[in-house]
Design a protein around this motif. Structure first.
Motif, PDB file in Angstrom:
ATOM      1  N   SER A  13      39.952  50.457  50.572  1.00 53.65           N
ATOM      2  CA  SER A  13      40.174  51.323  49.422  1.00 53.65           C
ATOM      3  C   SER A  13      41.624  51.256  48.918  1.00 53.65           C
ATOM      4  CB  SER A  13      39.801  52.751  49.813  1.00 53.65           C
ATOM      5  OG  SER A  13      40.117  53.636  48.791  1.00 53.65           O
ATOM      6  N   ASP A  14      42.569  51.326  49.840  1.00 55.87           N
ATOM      7  CA  ASP A  14      43.988  51.296  49.442  1.00 55.87           C
ATOM      8  C   ASP A  14      44.341  49.987  48.731  1.00 55.87           C
ATOM      9  OD1 ASP A  14      44.462  53.768  50.397  1.00 55.87           O
ATOM     10  OD2 ASP A  14      45.489  53.137  52.228  1.00 55.87           O
ATOM     11  N   ARG A  15      43.765  48.910  49.210  1.00 57.04           N
ATOM     12  CA  ARG A  15      44.054  47.615  48.598  1.00 57.04           C
ATOM     13  C   ARG A  15      43.455  47.548  47.191  1.00 57.04           C
ATOM     14  NH1 ARG A  15      42.058  42.209  48.418  1.00 57.04           N
ATOM     15  NH2 ARG A  15      43.832  40.831  47.965  1.00 57.04           N
ATOM     16  N   ALA A  16      42.236  48.044  47.034  1.00 57.12           N
ATOM     17  CA  ALA A  16      41.603  48.035  45.710  1.00 57.12           C
ATOM     18  C   ALA A  16      42.439  48.856  44.733  1.00 57.12           C
ATOM     19  CB  ALA A  16      40.180  48.588  45.808  1.00 57.12           C
ATOM     20  N   THR A  17      42.929  49.987  45.204  1.00 63.72           N
ATOM     21  CA  THR A  17      43.753  50.846  44.356  1.00 63.72           C
ATOM     22  C   THR A  17      45.033  50.115  43.939  1.00 63.72           C
ATOM     23  OG1 THR A  17      42.909  52.764  45.560  1.00 63.72           O
ATOM     24  CG2 THR A  17      44.904  53.102  44.237  1.00 63.72           C
ATOM     25  N   LYS A  18      45.656  49.447  44.901  1.00 62.82           N
ATOM     26  CA  LYS A  18      46.903  48.710  44.647  1.00 62.82           C
ATOM     27  C   LYS A  18      46.664  47.568  43.650  1.00 62.82           C
ATOM     28  CE  LYS A  18      50.506  46.334  47.365  1.00 62.82           C
ATOM     29  NZ  LYS A  18      50.169  44.905  47.268  1.00 62.82           N
ATOM     30  N   LEU A  19      45.572  46.828  43.875  1.00 63.75           N
ATOM     31  CA  LEU A  19      45.263  45.716  42.978  1.00 63.75           C
ATOM     32  C   LEU A  19      44.999  46.210  41.565  1.00 63.75           C
ATOM     33  CD1 LEU A  19      42.888  43.492  45.173  1.00 63.75           C
ATOM     34  CD2 LEU A  19      45.292  43.069  44.603  1.00 63.75           C
ATOM     35  N   PHE A  20      44.281  47.336  41.467  1.00 63.20           N
ATOM     36  CA  PHE A  20      43.998  47.896  40.148  1.00 63.20           C
ATOM     37  C   PHE A  20      45.303  48.277  39.447  1.00 63.20           C
ATOM     38  CE2 PHE A  20      43.553  51.273  37.137  1.00 63.20           C
ATOM     39  CZ  PHE A  20      42.420  50.932  36.417  1.00 63.20           C
ATOM     40  N   LYS A  21      46.150  48.989  40.168  1.00 62.32           N
ATOM     41  CA  LYS A  21      47.407  49.494  39.598  1.00 62.32           C
ATOM     42  C   LYS A  21      48.273  48.335  39.099  1.00 62.32           C
ATOM     43  CE  LYS A  21      51.239  52.484  41.256  1.00 62.32           C
ATOM     44  NZ  LYS A  21      51.880  52.730  40.007  1.00 62.32           N
ATOM     45  N   GLU A  22      48.449  47.346  39.953  1.00 63.07           N
ATOM     46  CA  GLU A  22      49.283  46.208  39.564  1.00 63.07           C
ATOM     47  C   GLU A  22      48.719  45.496  38.333  1.00 63.07           C
ATOM     48  OE1 GLU A  22      50.844  45.240  44.093  1.00 63.07           O
ATOM     49  OE2 GLU A  22      49.462  43.838  43.116  1.00 63.07           O
ATOM     50  N   HIS A  23      47.409  45.302  38.344  1.00 62.62           N
ATOM     51  CA  HIS A  23      46.777  44.587  37.235  1.00 62.62           C
ATOM     52  C   HIS A  23      46.849  45.403  35.949  1.00 62.62           C
ATOM     53  CE1 HIS A  23      44.086  41.909  35.135  1.00 62.62           C
ATOM     54  NE2 HIS A  23      43.263  42.910  34.863  1.00 62.62           N
ATOM     55  N   PHE A  24      46.552  46.678  36.058  1.00 67.71           N
ATOM     56  CA  PHE A  24      46.511  47.524  34.856  1.00 67.71           C
ATOM     57  C   PHE A  24      47.900  47.642  34.232  1.00 67.71           C
ATOM     58  CE2 PHE A  24      45.065  51.233  32.337  1.00 67.71           C
ATOM     59  CZ  PHE A  24      43.835  50.720  31.928  1.00 67.71           C
ATOM     60  N   GLU A  25      48.907  47.712  35.073  1.00 65.94           N
ATOM     61  CA  GLU A  25      50.277  47.772  34.557  1.00 65.94           C
ATOM     62  C   GLU A  25      50.656  46.434  33.910  1.00 65.94           C
ATOM     63  OE1 GLU A  25      51.862  51.174  37.705  1.00 65.94           O
ATOM     64  OE2 GLU A  25      52.393  49.073  38.063  1.00 65.94           O
ATOM     65  N   LYS A  26      50.168  45.365  34.510  1.00 65.98           N
ATOM     66  CA  LYS A  26      50.497  44.028  34.015  1.00 65.98           C
ATOM     67  C   LYS A  26      49.861  43.742  32.648  1.00 65.98           C
ATOM     68  CE  LYS A  26      50.377  39.309  35.589  1.00 65.98           C
ATOM     69  NZ  LYS A  26      49.194  38.618  36.071  1.00 65.98           N
ATOM     70  N   ILE A  27      48.635  44.210  32.459  1.00 68.07           N
ATOM     71  CA  ILE A  27      47.948  43.911  31.184  1.00 68.07           C
ATOM     72  C   ILE A  27      48.328  44.883  30.066  1.00 68.07           C
ATOM     73  CG2 ILE A  27      45.979  42.744  32.281  1.00 68.07           C
ATOM     74  CD1 ILE A  27      44.304  45.294  31.740  1.00 68.07           C
ATOM     75  N   ALA A  28      49.180  45.849  30.377  1.00 69.95           N
ATOM     76  CA  ALA A  28      49.579  46.801  29.328  1.00 69.95           C
ATOM     77  C   ALA A  28      50.417  46.086  28.269  1.00 69.95           C
ATOM     78  CB  ALA A  28      50.374  47.939  29.960  1.00 69.95           C
ATOM     79  N   PRO A  29      49.997  46.131  27.005  1.00 70.65           N
ATOM     80  CA  PRO A  29      50.796  45.515  25.942  1.00 70.65           C
ATOM     81  C   PRO A  29      52.128  46.251  25.792  1.00 70.65           C
ATOM     82  CG  PRO A  29      48.603  46.181  25.162  1.00 70.65           C
ATOM     83  CD  PRO A  29      48.789  46.798  26.508  1.00 70.65           C
TER      84      PRO A  29
END
Ligand code: BES
Ligand code: MN
Ligand code: MN
Length: 456
Positions: free
Chosen positions: A334-350
């Motif tokens: 769970s912690d890893r999924a959360t981390k991956l989501f956070k990093e990705h979502f921040e990265k794709i932010a225009p």
């Protein structure tokens, strides 16, 4: 076992009325305005456990809502069953979609309508009544401990602490939980797996205030539009989640395991009809049943921002929000999924928005073996009570504490659920079958009987 069944028969009305009384208490754990009701519910559960014949039952305060603990030890040398359940319920909203008020239970056409009727008051209370049945008929064959918590629907954080700090008290041989569903009333099944969960909230900020959508619209990015585009990009055309690394740890099932799971009857056409959908959608290469159980998912649970009141307001909102959950399968953390989501979502932010990702609760997936003494006892109990051998199935929901029981107490769980997927849990008009309630009360003592016998 017939003397137990006749005891149940002659106490039917009382058994049902006691459940209805419990359902009248609005024990909504998520909303602080119900705090006193949650506490009142805990006390009602404690009293009922005492009346059912435990040696003692106590309220264990936590940093959040209390845990109710009770036990009956007949002989320390005999095996001990730890019954877990939750007396808290989901918020009843949206209220206007209920045909009768959520905390004024009604029994109609054999169904008990109330928030919590299936999830989980109706289900854990079967165990309280089963205990009464066994105690009153001198048929309790082993020790039993009850741990009924008040924070399952908000992530069981304080239960996790309680379990770690009370390992001796909770010493047992198996955990028994009724908080899942079966295939159908005439197709009994036993859940052998639950999905894990990662739950996050995202905040997308555009301009420093709400703007007139005519004066600024077209030149300043709308955070709701942007959030929608970002969310849409989280799945590809094959229905796979695009977060890099997301599938790395996913446990792929063997062809044989998939084949075995596919043997459970599942009428997709009927299922679609019942849900009112004209087509299904999901990850390519998997059946609907697999998509709901053995595959991970990403879903928006709520999305808001801007103007949602009556009529029309022309506004370019300054912020947009969404609550997003990921269902996880064995081996994903769970912690890893959360981390991956956070990093990705921040990265794709225009560049025209700022993004904040706030993690909520999470939990790990769990699988339970079908070759254990406890599973065999559960299977035999169901076979006797239903006249049919139960089918092992995987469940799609999450009960994070199950993985913790294994990690901290070394205990396997039997997911002895008697609900149906169509019970509308977490939804308006939640209901639980009177049939299911009494079937559970009849089946549980049979489990205890076979479990104690087979453990000898
Ligand atoms: N009883 C459900 C879980 C469930 C339902 C499992 C049906 C299998 C079949 C439980 O109360 C629940 O709702 N769990 C939450 C997770 C929790 C962390 C809020 C869930 O699955 O969303
Ligand atoms: Mn539940
Ligand atoms: Mn629930």
């Amino acid at each position: 076992m017939t003397s137990l069944d006749s005891y149940i028969e002659s106490n039917k009305d009382r058994f049902l009325n006691e459940l209805l009384d419990l359902l009248r208490i609005p024990s909504v754990s998520a909303d602080p305005k119900y705090k006193a009701d949650v506490a009142r519910c805990a006390e009602a559960v404690r009293k009922n456990l005492e009346a059912a014949g435990v040696d003692f039952a106590e309220i264990c305060p936590t940093a959040g809502h209390p845990i109710v603990y009770g036990e009956k030890i007949i002989d320390p040398k005999l095996p001990t069953v730890l019954v877990y359940g939750h007396y808290d319920v989901q918020p009843p909203d949206p209220l206007d979609l209920w045909t009768s008020p959520p905390f004024e239970p009604v029994v109609k056409d054999g169904l008990i309508y109330a928030r919590g009727s299936a999830d989980d008051k109706g289900q854990f209370y079967m165990h309280v009544k089963a205990l009464e049945v066994m105690v009153k008929n001198n048929a309790l064959p082993c020790n039993v401990k009850f741990m009924i918590e008040g924070e399952e629907e908000v992530g069981s954080d304080n239960l996790g602490v309680f379990v770690v700090n009370n390992k001796a008290k909770l010493k047992a041989d198996v955990v028994l939980i009724s908080d899942t569903s079966m295939i159908a009333n005439d197709v009994p099944s036993i859940n052998t797996g639950l999905r894990g969960l990662s739950y996050v909230e995202v905040e997308v900020t555009g301009p420093n205030r709400d703007l007139h959508s005519g004066v600024y619209g077209g030149a300043v990015a709308n955070p709701i539009n942007t959030l929608c585009a970002m969310i849409a990009s989280l799945h590809d055309a094959d229905g796979r989640i695009t977060i890099p690394g997301f599938y790395d740890d996913v446990q792929e099932l063997s062809a044989a395991d998939r084949k075995a799971l596919a043997e459970a009857p599942f009428d997709e056409k009927e299922w679609m009809k019942e849900l009112g959908v004209a087509a299904v959608k999901g990850e390519k290469g998997y059946t609907s049943d697999e998509r709901c159980t053995i595959r991970p998912t990403l879903d928006v649970n709520g999305i808001w921002g801007g103007y949602i009141g009556e009529g029309a307001k022309t506004v370019l909102p300054g912020k947009a929000f969404a609550k997003i959950s990921m269902r996880l399968v064995p081996n994903q953390k769970s912690d890893r999924a959360t981390k991956l989501f956070k990093e990705h979502f921040e990265k794709i932010a225009p560049p025209y928005v700022k993004v904040v990702v706030r993690p909520h609760h999470g939990g790990e997936a769990a699988v339970t073996p079908t070759d254990s003494v406890a599973y065999k006892a559960a299977s035999k109990a169901m076979e006797e009570a239903f006249g049919k051998k139960p089918i092992p199935t995987r469940g799609g929901g999450s009960i994070p504490i199950v993985a913790l029981f294994e990690k901290e107490l070394g205990l396997k769980t039997i997911l002895f659920g008697f609900g149906l997927d169509s019970d509308n849990i977490h939804s308006p008009n939640e209901h639980y079958g009177v049939f299911n309630y009494f079937k559970g009360i009849q089946t549980i003592p049979r489990f205890f009987h076979h479990y104690a016998e087979m453990s000898k």
